[in-house]
Design an enzyme around this catalytic site. Structure first.
Site, mmCIF file in Angstrom:
data_model
loop_
_atom_site.group_PDB
_atom_site.id
_atom_site.type_symbol
_atom_site.label_atom_id
_atom_site.label_comp_id
_atom_site.label_asym_id
_atom_site.label_seq_id
_atom_site.Cartn_x
_atom_site.Cartn_y
_atom_site.Cartn_z
ATOM 1 N N HIS A 1 11.755 -8.508 33.827
ATOM 2 C CA HIS A 1 13.158 -8.862 34.059
ATOM 3 C C HIS A 1 13.452 -10.144 33.319
ATOM 4 C CE1 HIS A 1 16.909 -9.687 36.188
ATOM 5 N NE2 HIS A 1 16.897 -8.395 36.458
ATOM 6 N N ASP B 1 14.488 -0.621 39.193
ATOM 7 C CA ASP B 1 14.456 0.740 38.656
ATOM 8 C C ASP B 1 13.127 1.437 38.926
ATOM 9 O OD1 ASP B 1 17.051 0.580 37.603
ATOM 10 O OD2 ASP B 1 16.298 -0.634 35.960
HETATM 11 N N1 COA Z 1 6.260 -3.661 29.479
HETATM 12 C C1 COA Z 1 5.362 -4.275 28.689
HETATM 13 N N2 COA Z 1 5.492 -5.555 28.299
HETATM 14 C C2 COA Z 1 6.551 -6.227 28.754
HETATM 15 C C3 COA Z 1 7.502 -5.665 29.604
HETATM 16 C C4 COA Z 1 7.329 -4.316 29.956
HETATM 17 N N3 COA Z 1 8.222 -3.701 30.734
HETATM 18 N N4 COA Z 1 8.445 -6.571 29.902
HETATM 19 C C5 COA Z 1 8.098 -7.695 29.265
HETATM 20 N N5 COA Z 1 6.962 -7.490 28.564
HETATM 21 C C6 COA Z 1 6.270 -8.443 27.729
HETATM 22 C C7 COA Z 1 7.104 -8.753 26.507
HETATM 23 O O1 COA Z 1 6.866 -7.813 25.473
HETATM 24 C C8 COA Z 1 6.609 -10.129 26.157
HETATM 25 O O2 COA Z 1 5.368 -10.002 25.522
HETATM 26 P P1 COA Z 1 4.971 -10.989 24.316
HETATM 27 O O3 COA Z 1 4.999 -12.369 24.910
HETATM 28 O O4 COA Z 1 3.603 -10.537 23.925
HETATM 29 O O5 COA Z 1 6.009 -10.787 23.271
HETATM 30 C C9 COA Z 1 6.362 -10.739 27.524
HETATM 31 O O6 COA Z 1 6.170 -9.666 28.420
HETATM 32 C C10 COA Z 1 7.476 -11.604 28.025
HETATM 33 O O7 COA Z 1 8.668 -10.842 28.045
HETATM 34 P P2 COA Z 1 10.045 -11.573 28.315
HETATM 35 O O8 COA Z 1 10.470 -12.294 27.103
HETATM 36 O O9 COA Z 1 9.914 -12.374 29.555
HETATM 37 O O10 COA Z 1 10.980 -10.342 28.563
HETATM 38 P P3 COA Z 1 12.544 -10.283 28.260
HETATM 39 O O11 COA Z 1 13.262 -11.241 29.093
HETATM 40 O O12 COA Z 1 12.858 -10.333 26.812
HETATM 41 O O13 COA Z 1 12.810 -8.761 28.687
HETATM 42 C C11 COA Z 1 13.342 -6.843 29.811
HETATM 43 C C12 COA Z 1 13.261 -8.371 29.913
HETATM 44 C C13 COA Z 1 13.942 -6.300 31.101
HETATM 45 C C14 COA Z 1 14.261 -6.462 28.641
HETATM 46 C C15 COA Z 1 11.927 -6.285 29.571
HETATM 47 O O14 COA Z 1 11.088 -6.693 30.616
HETATM 48 C C16 COA Z 1 11.921 -4.774 29.446
HETATM 49 O O15 COA Z 1 12.274 -4.232 28.401
HETATM 50 N N6 COA Z 1 11.536 -4.055 30.543
HETATM 51 C C17 COA Z 1 11.501 -2.612 30.507
HETATM 52 C C18 COA Z 1 12.884 -2.040 30.714
HETATM 53 C C19 COA Z 1 13.382 -2.199 32.118
HETATM 54 O O16 COA Z 1 12.684 -1.888 33.078
HETATM 55 N N7 COA Z 1 14.620 -2.633 32.224
HETATM 56 C C20 COA Z 1 15.297 -2.822 33.505
HETATM 57 C C21 COA Z 1 15.531 -4.265 33.762
HETATM 58 S S1 COA Z 1 16.221 -4.521 35.383
#
Ligand code: COA
Length: 376
Positions: A262, A313
């Site tokens: 998130h 989700d």
């Molecule tokens: N699966 C695998 N790796 C994940 C991840 C996931 N669901 N969510 C975050 N990470 C990883 C990122 O790739 C990043 O890795 P890195 O440092 O090696 O590049 C690290 O964790 C930190 O991520 P962060 O920058 O904190 O995430 P964000 O704020 O950009 O992204 C989301 C937030 C929601 C976009 C992301 O977690 C995601 O795409 N989740 C899956 C989709 C989802 O469930 N969406 C609903 C949200 S309510």
């Protein structure tokens, strides 16, 4: 100078305005709507009461709730013109695209501009709340070649949705789990789709356009579309025995695992425990523990390897599956709930508007003269 500007990609960590609608507190993994903890609202209120709260700022008393329910129930029919349009949608269209188009159609019935009067916008918001479930259920039935089922005004918001989709209302614990999911999905401060609706509102455009844009934003799998993606993933994995190996490989391949992570919550999503409890109850009710068992494996592995927590989700995807909904209806169901938050933010933006217009740093080629076509 572009190179000296601090750039906040994804607006990460940027506070762009104040809101009185909800407060996300990542430090305590908590969330309030209008000052009430979301898990307390889920424990004590119906979705209709929470919708009233989000729109109006206070929980309704009995009389106010009765009037609100009457008004919502009286607006559920979508009209012959929209029904005719829905019948012509391509049968393979995604329901998020059809609901986006149906909401846009609703805006064709009047020439609306933003913020004329709050009263007019509240009436439109109520119309959206009442009609969106009918649009979704009608499209679902038409797409499947089934007879349309008209809304019933003697049923609650959630009961009526089951009735319009399936022609029957399930036991009350199933309806209650659904109602709770709507409460949890209703509002979440400046998430991507809500910010989208506020950007549209800030240009003084109308609530139908703002909601249409919100739906387009919610569709993406990084946002609302994740509840569908979670269920596809669980089905792909198939059994709890395969979950760990699947997760190992996904992380090795740097695959994004849906339902985890998130932007704001880094140590747990405030809404997950309540929805998880609903999923456990539904699994018991359905006599089907498979999805929960897969999720437990995935969650343990993800937490121990990457310390990334599940989001709402994650439990809501399989919960909707156990309720009998087809997977491509999950994000439209999210729309049914989130329309309340979008509208409240629309009102708030209009009440004290400033056009949302950020800056960008230029990263293209340096300025250069145009060479006439004859010389190119
Ligand atoms: N699966 C695998 N790796 C994940 C991840 C996931 N669901 N969510 C975050 N990470 C990883 C990122 O790739 C990043 O890795 P890195 O440092 O090696 O590049 C690290 O964790 C930190 O991520 P962060 O920058 O904190 O995430 P964000 O704020 O950009 O992204 C989301 C937030 C929601 C976009 C992301 O977690 C995601 O795409 N989740 C899956 C989709 C989802 O469930 N969406 C609903 C949200 S309510």
């Amino acid at each position: 100078m572009a190179e000296e500007q601090k750039i906040y990609r994804g607006l990460d960590g940027v506070v762009v305005d104040t809101t009185a609608v909800s407060k996300v507190m990542p430090e305590t993994n908590s969330l309030t709507y209008r000052g009430y903890a979301v898990q307390d609202l889920a424990a004590h209120c119906t979705f209709e009461e929470v919708a009233y709260l989000i729109y109006n700022g206070e929980l309704p008393n009995k009389k106010e709730l009765a009037a609100f329910r009457r008004a919502e129930r009286a607006r559920r029919e979508i009209g012959a013109d929209l029904l005719a349009v829905i019948k012509r949608y391509p049968k393979r269209a995604h329901p998020m695209d059809t609901i986006r188009t149906s909401v846009s159609f609703l805006g064709l019935r009047e020439v609306a501009w933003g913020g004329e009067t709050l009263e007019a916008d509240k009436r439109r918001a109520l119309d959206l709340l009442a009609k969106i479930p009918t649009m979704i259920a009608t499209d679902y039935r038409v797409r499947k070649g089934l007879r349309r089922i008209a809304p019933r005004s003697d049923l609650s918001f959630s009961e009526n949705f089951f009735h319009m989709c399936f022609g029957k209302v399930p036991p009350k614990e199933v309806v209650r789990a659904f109602d709770i999911s709507l409460i949890l999905y209703a509002e979440h401060s400046f998430n991507a789709s809500t910010f989208t609706t506020r950007v549209v509102a800030s240009t003084r455009s109308d609530i139908y356009g703002a909601t249409t844009a919100g739906i387009a934003s919610l569709k993406g799998p990084l946002h609302g579309g994740a509840n569908e993606a979670v269920m596809h993933m669980l089905r792909e994995i198939g059994t709890a025995k395969k979950a760990r190996a699947w997760m190992e490989q996904a992380l090795r391949n740097k695959r994004l695992v849906m339902g985890f992570g998130h932007r704001v919550y880094k140590t747990g999503d405030s809404r997950v425990p309540t929805m998880r409890k609903c999923l456990e109850d539904l699994s018991r009710w359905a006599g089907e523990n498979r999805w929960l068992a897969i999720e437990d494996e995935l969650q343990d592995y993800m937490l121990s390897e990457k310390n990334i927590h599940p989001n709402l989700d994650f439990p809501s995807g399989p919960a909707y599956y156990l309720m009998g909904f087809e997977i491509d209806l999950y994000t439209p169901i999210f729309v049914m709930a989130r329309t309340t938050g979008w509208s409240a933010h629309y009102f708030e933006q209009n009440a004290d508007n400033r056009l949302i217009r950020p800056l960008s740093a230029y990263g293209g080629v340096a300025q250069r003269p145009v060479v006439a076509l004859a010389s190119r």
